[in-house]
Design a protein around this motif. Sequence first.
Motif, mmCIF file in Angstrom:
data_model
loop_
_atom_site.group_PDB
_atom_site.id
_atom_site.type_symbol
_atom_site.label_atom_id
_atom_site.label_comp_id
_atom_site.label_asym_id
_atom_site.label_seq_id
_atom_site.Cartn_x
_atom_site.Cartn_y
_atom_site.Cartn_z
ATOM 1 N N LYS A 77 0.835 -1.200 0.000
ATOM 2 C CA LYS A 77 0.000 0.000 0.000
ATOM 3 C C LYS A 77 0.873 1.255 0.000
ATOM 4 O O LYS A 77 0.723 2.127 -0.851
ATOM 5 N N ALA A 78 1.804 1.309 0.963
ATOM 6 C CA ALA A 78 2.667 2.485 1.066
ATOM 7 C C ALA A 78 3.546 2.629 -0.173
ATOM 8 O O ALA A 78 3.733 3.733 -0.695
ATOM 9 N N ALA A 79 4.052 1.512 -0.673
ATOM 10 C CA ALA A 79 4.957 1.570 -1.826
ATOM 11 C C ALA A 79 4.223 2.055 -3.076
ATOM 12 O O ALA A 79 4.735 2.883 -3.834
ATOM 13 N N LEU A 80 3.013 1.546 -3.300
ATOM 14 C CA LEU A 80 2.264 1.923 -4.509
ATOM 15 C C LEU A 80 1.846 3.393 -4.474
ATOM 16 O O LEU A 80 1.648 4.013 -5.517
ATOM 17 N N GLU A 81 1.720 3.941 -3.267
ATOM 18 C CA GLU A 81 1.340 5.355 -3.156
ATOM 19 C C GLU A 81 2.425 6.291 -3.677
ATOM 20 O O GLU A 81 2.118 7.359 -4.194
ATOM 21 N N ILE A 82 3.687 5.904 -3.534
ATOM 22 C CA ILE A 82 4.748 6.839 -3.972
ATOM 23 C C ILE A 82 5.421 6.423 -5.282
ATOM 24 O O ILE A 82 6.107 7.225 -5.885
ATOM 25 N N ALA A 83 5.195 5.170 -5.715
ATOM 26 C CA ALA A 83 5.926 4.686 -6.895
ATOM 27 C C ALA A 83 5.308 5.197 -8.192
ATOM 28 O O ALA A 83 4.114 5.494 -8.263
ATOM 29 N N ASP A 84 6.164 5.295 -9.225
ATOM 30 C CA ASP A 84 5.670 5.594 -10.569
ATOM 31 C C ASP A 84 5.207 4.314 -11.255
ATOM 32 O O ASP A 84 4.157 4.284 -11.872
ATOM 33 N N ARG A 85 6.022 3.269 -11.134
ATOM 34 C CA ARG A 85 5.659 1.981 -11.741
ATOM 35 C C ARG A 85 5.909 0.867 -10.735
ATOM 36 O O ARG A 85 6.661 1.031 -9.779
ATOM 37 N N ALA A 86 5.246 -0.274 -10.980
ATOM 38 C CA ALA A 86 5.355 -1.377 -10.024
ATOM 39 C C ALA A 86 5.420 -2.721 -10.727
ATOM 40 O O ALA A 86 4.863 -2.909 -11.824
ATOM 41 N N TYR A 87 6.121 -3.640 -10.087
ATOM 42 C CA TYR A 87 6.178 -5.039 -10.514
ATOM 43 C C TYR A 87 5.691 -5.881 -9.335
ATOM 44 O O TYR A 87 6.064 -5.620 -8.188
ATOM 45 N N VAL A 88 4.878 -6.871 -9.621
ATOM 46 C CA VAL A 88 4.385 -7.759 -8.573
ATOM 47 C C VAL A 88 5.120 -9.090 -8.701
ATOM 48 O O VAL A 88 5.117 -9.716 -9.771
ATOM 49 N N MET A 89 5.774 -9.505 -7.602
ATOM 50 C CA MET A 89 6.603 -10.705 -7.625
ATOM 51 C C MET A 89 5.963 -11.815 -6.801
ATOM 52 O O MET A 89 5.555 -11.603 -5.657
ATOM 53 N N GLU A 90 5.866 -12.985 -7.407
ATOM 54 C CA GLU A 90 5.342 -14.164 -6.702
ATOM 55 C C GLU A 90 6.227 -15.355 -7.031
ATOM 56 O O GLU A 90 6.470 -15.641 -8.206
ATOM 57 N N LEU A 91 6.702 -16.048 -6.003
ATOM 58 C CA LEU A 91 7.505 -17.260 -6.181
ATOM 59 C C LEU A 91 8.605 -17.080 -7.229
ATOM 60 O O LEU A 91 8.781 -17.908 -8.109
ATOM 61 N N GLY A 92 9.335 -15.971 -7.115
ATOM 62 C CA GLY A 92 10.500 -15.760 -7.966
ATOM 63 C C GLY A 92 10.221 -15.177 -9.328
ATOM 64 O O GLY A 92 11.151 -14.955 -10.101
ATOM 65 N N GLU A 93 8.939 -14.916 -9.635
ATOM 66 C CA GLU A 93 8.621 -14.384 -10.968
ATOM 67 C C GLU A 93 7.793 -13.108 -10.881
ATOM 68 O O GLU A 93 7.047 -12.915 -9.922
ATOM 69 N N PHE A 94 7.898 -12.278 -11.911
ATOM 70 C CA PHE A 94 7.010 -11.121 -12.000
ATOM 71 C C PHE A 94 5.717 -11.579 -12.665
ATOM 72 O O PHE A 94 5.740 -12.117 -13.773
ATOM 73 N N VAL A 95 4.608 -11.363 -11.994
ATOM 74 C CA VAL A 95 3.332 -11.817 -12.540
ATOM 75 C C VAL A 95 2.521 -10.666 -13.125
ATOM 76 O O VAL A 95 1.531 -10.893 -13.832
ATOM 77 N N LEU A 96 2.970 -9.433 -12.838
ATOM 78 C CA LEU A 96 2.200 -8.264 -13.269
ATOM 79 C C LEU A 96 3.109 -7.052 -13.184
ATOM 80 O O LEU A 96 3.936 -6.973 -12.284
ATOM 81 N N ASN A 97 2.973 -6.121 -14.111
ATOM 82 C CA ASN A 97 3.660 -4.837 -13.926
ATOM 83 C C ASN A 97 2.904 -3.745 -14.657
ATOM 84 O O ASN A 97 2.110 -4.014 -15.559
ATOM 85 N N GLY A 98 3.143 -2.522 -14.258
ATOM 86 C CA GLY A 98 2.471 -1.389 -14.894
ATOM 87 C C GLY A 98 2.591 -0.152 -14.034
ATOM 88 O O GLY A 98 3.285 -0.161 -13.014
#
Length: 238
Positions: free
Chosen positions: A196-217
């Motif tokens: 929550k806190a990270a997404l509030e200040i970030a320009d872009r984000a990657y979501v990591m699950e079990l060693g892989e990126f499953v989503l970004n934008g």
Amino acid sequence: MSPLLQVADVSVSYGKVEAVRSVSLEVREREIVTVIGANGAGKTTLLSAVMGILPLKGSVQFCGENIVRQDIEDRVADGLSLVPEHRELFATMTVEDNLELGAFRIAKSVAAQSQERVYGLFPRLKERRKQLAGTLSGGEQQMLAMGRALMGAPKLLMLDEPSLGLAPIIVADIFRIVTELRAAGVSVLLVEQNAKAALEIADRAYVMELGEFVLNGPAAEIAKNEAVAASYLGFSHG
Ligand SMILES: Nc1ncnc2c1ncn2[C@@H]1O[C@H](COP(=O)(O)OP(=O)(O)O)[C@@H](O)[C@H]1O
Ligand SMILES: [Mg+2]
């Protein structure tokens, strides 16, 4: 313009266990990019490999140059800096001396300027310059770890879970300073369980699950994503 940091198809293993699998990511100038993910997702492993602490497969370019074969000190000299998950301060040394350790390869005059800049960002550290690092609060210790990493005037600051163990009001303080860094021209790669806190200040984000990126934008879009909201933000938009 080519990105400041370009991680392409990077994998990192502990023996036979692949903890990071074919991950690609970029950080452009003046961007805050966050990697969010649960405990054990592989976030620390990824940062450690980019810093050169762990060996990796794949390619890492920094300022347009392949740095995979460079040692850690050369990466630091090129402008890459990591604030490790456990802060790794010298508890029995003063604030001032901890900061000085972040400037060990820098000319004295430049180090003095760096120190003033760090004290400008973190007035609390200036007040406590003679205090032993081990006697600081958790938030102050995080500030000191960041201050030390900033002594060498990095182009890219990598932060490994800066909010860990801190009260929300302190997290807000630290994240506000991260946005000030961006305004001052420092790019940031922020790894966090506190999505929550990270997404509030970030320009872009990657979501990591079990060693892989499953989503970004864009961070604002990731924050609106139903699955992310349910898994990482503790609520559902539905
Ligand atoms: N030194 C190590 N040796 C073996 N496995 C490790 C080591 N460090 C981490 N791991 C494993 O790698 C995976 C990713 O860990 P880590 O990068 O620390 O995740 P995160 O930082 O997202 O919590 C986990 O399954 C963890 O147990
Ligand atoms: Mg970690």
